[in-house]
Design a protein around this motif. Sequence first.
Motif, short mmCIF file in Angstrom:
data_model
loop_
_atom_site.label_atom_id
_atom_site.label_comp_id
_atom_site.label_asym_id
_atom_site.label_seq_id
_atom_site.Cartn_x
_atom_site.Cartn_y
_atom_site.Cartn_z
N GLU A 138 -55.46 117.70 -32.49
CA GLU A 138 -54.93 118.28 -33.73
C GLU A 138 -54.42 117.23 -34.70
O GLU A 138 -54.45 117.45 -35.91
N GLN A 146 -66.98 116.56 -27.77
CA GLN A 146 -66.41 117.87 -28.10
C GLN A 146 -64.90 117.93 -27.87
O GLN A 146 -64.33 118.99 -27.63
N GLY A 191 -57.67 116.10 -36.33
CA GLY A 191 -57.03 116.70 -37.50
C GLY A 191 -56.52 115.72 -38.53
O GLY A 191 -56.53 116.04 -39.72
N VAL A 197 -68.77 113.47 -35.52
CA VAL A 197 -67.31 113.54 -35.52
C VAL A 197 -66.83 114.02 -36.89
O VAL A 197 -67.39 113.65 -37.92
N GLN A 198 -65.76 114.80 -36.90
CA GLN A 198 -65.15 115.25 -38.14
C GLN A 198 -63.68 114.89 -38.14
O GLN A 198 -62.95 115.25 -37.21
N THR A 199 -63.25 114.16 -39.17
CA THR A 199 -61.85 113.76 -39.29
C THR A 199 -61.56 113.38 -40.74
O THR A 199 -62.45 112.86 -41.43
N THR A 259 -61.03 117.95 -29.01
CA THR A 259 -60.26 118.40 -30.17
C THR A 259 -58.86 117.81 -30.08
O THR A 259 -58.16 118.02 -29.08
N ARG A 295 -63.32 116.70 -33.00
CA ARG A 295 -62.58 117.15 -34.17
C ARG A 295 -61.18 116.56 -34.08
O ARG A 295 -60.46 116.78 -33.11
N ASP A 335 -69.23 114.97 -31.58
CA ASP A 335 -68.83 116.34 -31.93
C ASP A 335 -67.32 116.55 -31.82
O ASP A 335 -66.86 117.70 -31.72
#
Length: 524
Positions: free
Chosen positions: A237, A233, A281, A304-306, A235, A279, A277
């Motif tokens: 940027e 989790q 940027g 994961v989101q990227t 983050t 993030r 999980d």
Amino acid sequence: MVDDTGIGDPPDGLTAAEIGMWQAFRNGSVYDLRSGDPMADDPHGGHPWGPERSVRARIVCWLLLEGPPALSGRVSSLKLSGLQITDVLDLAGGEILPYAELKHCRFEKEVLVPEAKFTTLRLVNCSIPRVEAARVHTEGDLHLPRCRIHNGMRLTDAQIGTDLLINQAVIYRDRRGNSIMGDGLSVGQDLQAEMMESHGQLSLRGAKVGVSFSLRGSKLANPYGQRALNAPQMTVERTLYMTPAALGDPPMTSGTTPPRGTRIQRFECAGGIRLDDGRFGDAVDLAQARFTLENDQEVSLRRVQTPELRFLGEAPQRGKIILSGAKVVNLIDKSTSWPGPGGLQMGGFSYENLVPLGSFPLSRRLSWVAAATAEYNPEPYEKLATVLRNGGEDADAREVLLAKQRRRRETLPLAAKLWGFAQDWTVAYGYRPGRAALWMAVLWAVSAVAFTRADHPAIKPGEHPNWNPALFSLDLLLPVINLGQDSYWQLRGGWQWFAAILILLGWVLATTVAAGATRLLRRN
């Protein structure tokens, strides 16, 4: 102007070193007690520092919390170099306004700054038993470059206004196995931990970084537990860097391009990594990263989101790479970066573009998918086919779907498996329409020759065209299209069965050819 009020004079009972520190504080100058001998001045070495270089932690706290006024025209600040601070430095809950910078210092006991507020705090190349800084708050930077922290550092829920800098620090584990406990950490700008050594678990659960998080050239190791980096989790940027750093004097970090021939130090991790999980940027960059895992350890990027995943490190010999549920736009990878069968999981892994570096033939890409599906799962094949088709690689997409059918065939019972082999050998499950057209041509030629010997009485004598075996066989093979032959002649005996089989094969082959033509037209 001379201050003759006596308000800022040092109190009684201070040692000579403490008086000098007091006066340097009022003047805002550096108080340097180094001898000039590099061996003797090394804060991490074994050379003893006597009372002449020692100050009590209580006096340091006094200066920082309620120190004397600055001399006229000066700004009070604590700038120490080459000193030993005895006892526990306890600033817990305090509000520290003066600028504090301690270089090449030794701390006899731990540094306690939980819930303290600083403008900027810099500890450079210091030897520290432990740092307790839970919920510490800085308006500016927190710097600990080249420090050695022997029993871990706690930064839980700390709020760093600008940069957190721990480049080249060496941090050993605490009694719970953590080198840095930074759960809930918030950094306003960059978190730089380049060429750092972490001996224990680096825990950054739920941490937030306002710009980039750099682990360039760092070495993470945790032989005492499952993970060397535990950061679900998180983050960031901009970008998470697990890439090389150039070795030099000073080391070239933070993305500086090294001159040709410069020796570099890779990012290395001995132990599992958990980024579930997260993030990011801009990107997660794993260029030349080296992972050393045990069989039960993972590099986990679940969900994961990227926008970009640069998976360009070395394939681990053991353990697993987990991409299940991750979402990326561009997957930049090398064929040599992925582990073999059983070492990769990517169920639900979503990517839009493949950008391979170097040679990555389709056969290796199919091996990549097969490595992620120890048991048959159509999803990775279908995802790969979709991405290839969207990129204009329709032929490769068909090969992927054909590989999916062949993999599925392995899970079928014997009868269905035999039928699958027949479909594969004849029409390649419909994904090679050219083969179906060839089979149709062969059947047409064979049946045309065969029908030259067939008994073919007319259904209505005197109302039929001339017998043409080639057109008759073609009329049977082509569904829907009527060439005006098969409805005028009547076959008997085994020829009726031959004609029926020909009609069935015609339907199968013609449908396959039509499907291939449809895909081609759709692509165009």
